[in-house]
Scaffold this motif. Structure first.
Motif, mmCIF file in Angstrom:
data_model
loop_
_atom_site.group_PDB
_atom_site.id
_atom_site.type_symbol
_atom_site.label_atom_id
_atom_site.label_comp_id
_atom_site.label_asym_id
_atom_site.label_seq_id
_atom_site.Cartn_x
_atom_site.Cartn_y
_atom_site.Cartn_z
ATOM 1 N N THR A 633 -6.606 0.824 -19.051
ATOM 2 C CA THR A 633 -6.019 0.279 -20.285
ATOM 3 C C THR A 633 -6.874 -0.903 -20.713
ATOM 4 N N VAL A 634 -6.810 -1.230 -22.001
ATOM 5 C CA VAL A 634 -7.567 -2.358 -22.526
ATOM 6 C C VAL A 634 -6.700 -3.085 -23.553
ATOM 7 N N ALA A 635 -6.823 -4.402 -23.615
ATOM 8 C CA ALA A 635 -6.062 -5.191 -24.587
ATOM 9 C C ALA A 635 -6.939 -6.304 -25.121
ATOM 10 N N ARG A 636 -7.068 -6.386 -26.429
ATOM 11 C CA ARG A 636 -7.771 -7.511 -27.056
ATOM 12 C C ARG A 636 -6.816 -8.711 -27.035
ATOM 13 N N LEU A 637 -7.259 -9.900 -26.600
ATOM 14 C CA LEU A 637 -6.400 -11.042 -26.373
ATOM 15 C C LEU A 637 -6.643 -12.153 -27.390
ATOM 16 N N ASP A 638 -5.557 -12.846 -27.740
ATOM 17 C CA ASP A 638 -5.706 -14.042 -28.561
ATOM 18 C C ASP A 638 -5.852 -15.261 -27.654
ATOM 19 N N ALA A 639 -5.828 -16.461 -28.230
ATOM 20 C CA ALA A 639 -6.092 -17.666 -27.448
ATOM 21 C C ALA A 639 -5.051 -17.896 -26.363
ATOM 22 N N SER A 640 -3.855 -17.313 -26.519
ATOM 23 C CA SER A 640 -2.803 -17.462 -25.518
ATOM 24 C C SER A 640 -2.728 -16.267 -24.580
ATOM 25 N N GLU A 641 -3.765 -15.429 -24.603
ATOM 26 C CA GLU A 641 -3.848 -14.234 -23.760
ATOM 27 C C GLU A 641 -2.792 -13.202 -24.120
ATOM 28 N N VAL A 642 -2.380 -13.195 -25.364
ATOM 29 C CA VAL A 642 -1.429 -12.194 -25.844
ATOM 30 C C VAL A 642 -2.189 -11.107 -26.562
ATOM 31 N N GLY A 643 -1.858 -9.843 -26.254
ATOM 32 C CA GLY A 643 -2.526 -8.723 -26.908
ATOM 33 C C GLY A 643 -1.773 -7.430 -26.681
ATOM 34 N N THR A 644 -2.005 -6.452 -27.545
ATOM 35 C CA THR A 644 -1.360 -5.143 -27.436
ATOM 36 C C THR A 644 -2.179 -4.254 -26.512
ATOM 37 N N VAL A 645 -1.511 -3.646 -25.525
ATOM 38 C CA VAL A 645 -2.186 -2.774 -24.564
ATOM 39 C C VAL A 645 -2.493 -1.435 -25.230
ATOM 40 N N ILE A 646 -3.733 -1.000 -25.073
ATOM 41 C CA ILE A 646 -4.154 0.295 -25.603
ATOM 42 C C ILE A 646 -4.347 1.247 -24.432
ATOM 43 N N ASN A 647 -3.631 2.385 -24.475
ATOM 44 C CA ASN A 647 -3.764 3.435 -23.460
ATOM 45 C C ASN A 647 -3.605 4.778 -24.157
ATOM 46 N N ASP A 648 -4.602 5.082 -25.018
ATOM 47 C CA ASP A 648 -4.512 6.292 -25.839
ATOM 48 C C ASP A 648 -4.839 7.553 -25.059
ATOM 49 N N GLY A 649 -5.640 7.432 -24.006
ATOM 50 C CA GLY A 649 -6.028 8.603 -23.219
ATOM 51 C C GLY A 649 -5.386 8.588 -21.851
ATOM 52 N N GLY A 650 -5.662 9.587 -21.087
ATOM 53 C CA GLY A 650 -5.142 9.666 -19.724
ATOM 54 C C GLY A 650 -6.234 9.361 -18.725
ATOM 55 N N ALA A 651 -6.086 9.939 -17.545
ATOM 56 C CA ALA A 651 -7.085 9.744 -16.498
ATOM 57 C C ALA A 651 -8.445 10.246 -16.966
ATOM 58 N N ASN A 652 -9.476 9.475 -16.638
ATOM 59 C CA ASN A 652 -10.877 9.813 -16.933
ATOM 60 C C ASN A 652 -11.212 9.762 -18.430
ATOM 61 N N ALA A 653 -10.279 9.250 -19.264
ATOM 62 C CA ALA A 653 -10.524 9.181 -20.715
ATOM 63 C C ALA A 653 -10.920 7.771 -21.123
ATOM 64 N N ASN A 654 -11.829 7.712 -22.095
ATOM 65 C CA ASN A 654 -12.252 6.405 -22.607
ATOM 66 C C ASN A 654 -11.102 5.711 -23.335
ATOM 67 N N GLU A 655 -11.131 4.379 -23.287
ATOM 68 C CA GLU A 655 -10.233 3.567 -24.114
ATOM 69 C C GLU A 655 -11.104 2.659 -24.993
ATOM 70 N N THR A 656 -10.758 2.595 -26.301
ATOM 71 C CA THR A 656 -11.599 1.886 -27.272
ATOM 72 C C THR A 656 -10.739 1.070 -28.228
ATOM 73 N N PHE A 657 -11.229 -0.107 -28.615
ATOM 74 C CA PHE A 657 -10.619 -0.816 -29.733
ATOM 75 C C PHE A 657 -11.730 -1.404 -30.593
ATOM 76 N N THR A 658 -11.422 -1.570 -31.882
ATOM 77 C CA THR A 658 -12.360 -2.133 -32.848
ATOM 78 C C THR A 658 -11.704 -3.330 -33.510
ATOM 79 N N VAL A 659 -12.450 -4.410 -33.624
ATOM 80 C CA VAL A 659 -11.884 -5.644 -34.154
ATOM 81 C C VAL A 659 -12.979 -6.432 -34.876
ATOM 82 N N THR A 660 -12.575 -7.211 -35.867
ATOM 83 C CA THR A 660 -13.515 -8.076 -36.575
ATOM 84 C C THR A 660 -13.547 -9.446 -35.908
ATOM 85 N N VAL A 661 -14.727 -9.980 -35.699
ATOM 86 C CA VAL A 661 -14.864 -11.311 -35.121
ATOM 87 C C VAL A 661 -14.333 -12.331 -36.122
#
Length: 879
Positions: A633-661
């Motif tokens: 799983t992967v989660a993009r975090l804000d300054a307080s370490e809060v973020g939405t967990v992304i788990n779109d795939g299952g075992a052996n599947a890539n996890e990706t998120f896209t965000v603007t700096v």
């Protein structure tokens, strides 16, 4: 109506003077005034100059006849210098070479009794007479100083001056109170007055034409329009003692000084200066023990009525001496003007005990209408003091905590002084920690609505001071004994840390450890008035709290408490250290970042990553599992370490998120395993930079696309106002593929306030902002974003371009607007302004912003004389 002095020059025009003197000069109503004068709106039995007539050297304007008559001063061909008339005077200093708007020279202040220092210069407009010439001279004084300043004009110059503080830190308080002194003459060419500089520092004396400085008329002067100015130091006169409730009198060009009767501990002083003449604006300066205390200028209320120059202060100590200087920010009357200086002193109810004790409030007249109806008990603190008050009232009461300015530090159980009379707000007492960032004398102000006149309520106060311990970054404070009041305080401050963690532990706390973090500016009752962020920690030290602090220098203080019932001998450890994480460096669009063979190291573990980037870049993060069966799983975090967990795939599947700096220029994220999953993985980070626009003069002309109503779109009303004032259109679909800053967009919404948005719009946004905007709107083209009304919007779609048109006027000053945005299928955009475009950009935003609101082109932001009628600009996507 008197102007409110909130800027360098008075916001006065001849039109406003005409409005003040609504009885025309010479019309026989109350007073017959001659040409070049008008009725004084405050003292309507006298006339004052209206600024339209300037008399030559040695003459003054007769306000009855409107004729310039001899004033017995210097004859033609001579100049007033140091109180004498000279045909060919010699100056002590000449202005520096033009252009010298950045500094004409420096004036050494003469000693008291010495001849004045004479400066000479000419007021010659620049840029083909389009830019006004003003000569700023600086002078430095070492303490309160009284000057006599005289400026005499020749060659048609109506000489005038303005004195103001520079950005000298010593004068910060003076500048904050908008202290300004004008010396102007609207009926002759010589301006003269005393100027009291109330504290040491460097001031600026600006010489120019009186009408140009004061009335903001058109550019004045010529190559032969010059001035001689004399600056002389005077002895500050002995103040006149004030008796009773004040004094009335007249003030002309001389400053008048008054002393306040002996002050006692905790006294409260209220002073106000009323100057009813429409030709003068009252100003009051207060000094305490020879030092500048405060100042105030006469202003106007919401309805244009006069508000006297006034201040209210407390916190005084016994035997302190206060002096009040009665003066005017400006006075262009032809004779001294009336003033009334009011003074009220209120004695404090007494000192609050420094440790434990009881004080008594005796009820006054039973009507809460003045400060002397309160029991004002004073106490002293040092800067940054942390004080615990335990207050108990033997009859329920209300209270405030006030500072020496009598501004509320803490409102107790009420929302204002008027609510102190509300019996429903009464309480029997209060316990709590207060912080006072500014040293001084403060007040506990108490009122009991139930008391009859003469009745008493007794207040028991126990005061306990605490000292904050300095907490070193990276070195926890160990084995700290918890105070008996269940609160320990620590100061902190650190720099150049990207990611930190707070932690606390204890072998014997009754419950969780609470750490509340406050900024250095926190004031008032902690946990009520002061803004703090609270975190709870398990006593075993297994629940650290992380904060991303990149690009900041955090500083403040913390309060440590036991959330349970503290027992005897409790101890704890607290600290802030680097948060364990992986630094990935700086990501650019030129090269991706990869990291292979990353390992969580066991079920339930996670890893933290930090990468720097360029604001506006679109970043893609990919987690690629390399261990069989691993489900990341992967989660993009804000300054307080809060973020939405992304788990779109299952075992052996890539996890990706896209965000603007964002503007903070960093991205942080967390990689973990779903459930008990664990294993190894590879990381890939790539960035795409937004496509900015180049901006250049355009070639397209404004052609009306409404054609009597054709192509008009409906603007749907928002906020309860008509759509032509605050409206949004339905979505308009583009007939071709289009990218805005590199992002694909398909439709847009038109706001009545001069922009179109590709992102969601919840409002028409009448308040324009600088680009990039912190919140909505995002993804917009703004040919003229301002508060507009009476707007008609039209859209014309063609195979290779879409034209959007706005016609209406600005809300505030009713200036006409007529402009268009043309979106071309090749990616270009044109902003076109019609011949009827009168609004020039002074209160508008012109530019564009990307969909994520982090990047844009700002062409104009609140800048006058930039947008011109019958012009255009072309925005071209850069390669």
């Amino acid at each position: 109506m008197k102007p409110n002095l909130r800027s360098t020059l008075l916001q006065i025009s001849l039109a406003s003077f005409a409005a003040l003197g609504f009885a025309a000069c010479g019309d026989g109503w109350k007073t017959n005034c001659g040409e070049g004068t008008k009725v004084d709106p405050a003292q309507q039995n006298s006339c004052i100059p209206d600024g339209t007539v300037t008399c030559g050297q040695g003459t003054t304007l007769n306000t009855s006849t409107g004729v310039c008559e001899s004033d017995g001063s210097c004859p033609d061909g001579t100049v007033l210098v140091n109180g004498e008339c000279f045909a060919n005077p010699t100056a002590d200093a000449e202005e520096s070479a033009e252009p010298n708007n950045g500094g004409a020279g420096e004036i050494p202040v003469p000693d008291v009794g010495a001849d004045g220092y004479v400066i000479h210069g000419c007021i010659t407009p620049q840029d083909d007479d389009a830019t006004a010439d003003q000569d700023p001279w600086t002078l430095t004084v070492t303490g309160p100083t009284l000057l006599d300043v005289t400026a005499d004009g020749v060659g048609g110059l109506s000489a005038g001056f303005v004195m103001q503080p520079t950005n000298d830190p010593k004068l910060a308080a003076l500048a904050a109170n908008d202290w300004t002194r004008f010396g102007v003459n609207l009926s002759g060419d010589t301006a003269s007055r005393q100027v009291f500089l109330p504290t040491a520092g460097t001031y600026v004396l600006v010489l120019s034409d009186s009408r140009q400085l004061f009335l903001q008329e058109a550019v004045a002067g010529s190559a032969t329009s010059c001035y001689f100015a004399t600056i002389k130091q005077l002895a500050i006169p002995t103040p006149t003692p004030l008796t009773g409730t004040g004094v009335s009198g007249k003030v002309g060009t001389e400053v008048q000084f008054y002393s306040v009767p002996a002050l006692a501990d905790g006294d409260l002083v209220f002073a106000n200066l009323d100057m009813p003449s429409g030709a003068a604006n009252a100003s009051l300066v207060a000094q305490l023990g020879g030092d500048y205390l405060t100042s105030a200028d006469e202003s106007t209320d919401f309805f244009g009525g006069p508000v006297p120059a006034a201040f209210r202060r407390g916190g005084f100590k016994a035997a302190q001496s206060m002096v009040l200087a009665v003066d005017a920010t400006y006075n262009y009357a032809l004779a001294p003007v009336d003033f009334t200086l009011g003074l009220t002193k209120i004695a404090a109810a007494g000192a609050l005990p420094t440790a434990t004790g009881t004080v008594t409030l005796t009820q006054g007249d039973g009507t809460l209408d003045t400060y002397d109806d309160l029991g004002n008990f004073w106490f002293d603190v040092n800067a940054g003091d942390l004080v615990h008050f335990d207050l108990a009232f033997d009859d329920d009461a209300n209270f405030l905590v006030l500072n020496s300015d009598l501004a509320t530090v803490y409102t107790g159980n009420v929302s204002g002084i008027g609510d102190l009379a509300d019996p429903n707000a009464q309480i029997s007492g209060q316990k709590g920690w207060y912080r006072f960032p500014v040293a001084g004398r403060y007040y506990l102000s108490v009122y009991d609505p139930d008391l009859a006149t003469g009745d008493a309520v007794h207040i028991t106060s126990t005061r306990t001071n605490a000292t904050a311990t300095n907490l070193a970054f990276g070195t926890p404070a160990a084995n700290q004994a918890l105070s008996a009041l269940n609160a320990n305080f620590f100061n902190f401050g650190f720099t150049n840390q990207n990611w930190v963690e707070w932690n606390a532990s204890s072998p014997n706390f009754a419950d969780a450890i609470e750490i509340t973090t406050y900024p250095t500016t926190a004031a008032g009752l902690l946990d009520v008035d002061a803004i703090g962020v609270a975190d709870d920690f398990d006593p075993d030290g297994t629940t650290p709290t992380g904060r991303i602090t990149a690009g900041t220098s955090p500083a403040g203080f913390i309060k440590v408490s036991d959330l349970g019932t503290p027992g005897a001998g409790e101890t704890f450890t607290v600290g802030v250290v680097n948060r364990p994480h992986t630094e990935l460096g700086t990501l650019t669009s030129a090269a991706a970042i990869t990291k292979t063979g990353e390992d969580l190291g066991g079920a339930g573990n996670f890893k933290l990553y930090f990468v720097k980037g360029t604001p506006g870049d679109l970043v893609t993060v990919t987690v690629d599992p390399t261990a069989a069966g691993f489900n990341p799983t992967v989660a993009r975090l804000d300054a307080s370490e809060v973020g939405t967990v992304i788990n779109d795939g299952g075992a052996n599947a890539n996890e990706t998120f896209t965000v603007t700096v964002g503007t903070s220029a960093w991205i942080a994220f967390r990689v973990a395993g779903n459930g008990n999953s664990t294993g190894t993985y590879d990381l890939t980070l790539s960035a795409v930079s937004p496509v900015p626009y180049s901006v250049a003069p355009g070639t397209l002309a404004f052609t009306d696309i409404c054609n009597g109503g054709a192509n008009e779109v409906t603007l749907n009303a928002t906020g309860g106002l008509p759509g032509s004032d605050e409206g949004l259109s339905d979505a308009v679909t583009l007939p071709f593929a289009f990218q805005q800053f590199g992002d694909d967009v398909t439709d847009f919404t038109i706001s009545s306030n001069g922009f179109l948005g590709f992102g969601p719009l919840s409002d028409s946004y009448y308040l324009n902002e600088a680009i990039p905007v912190a919140g909505e709107p995002d993804g917009f083209f703004a040919p003229y974003w301002d508060d507009l009304e009476n707007v008609v919007a039209c859209v014309k779609s063609e195979p290779t371009k879409v034209t959007v048109q706005w016609v209406g006027n600005t809300y505030d000053d009713k200036q006409a607007v007529a402009f268009q945005t043309v979106i071309h299928s090749d990616g270009k955009v044109d902003y076109i302004y019609g011949a009827d475009q009168a609004a020039d950009g002074e209160f508008a935003t012109v530019g564009a912003e990307n969909l994520n609101g982090t990047f844009g082109n700002q062409i104009v932001f609140n800048t006058p004389n930039v947008i011109k009628p019958s012009t255009s600009r072309t925005l071209t996507p850069m390669p």
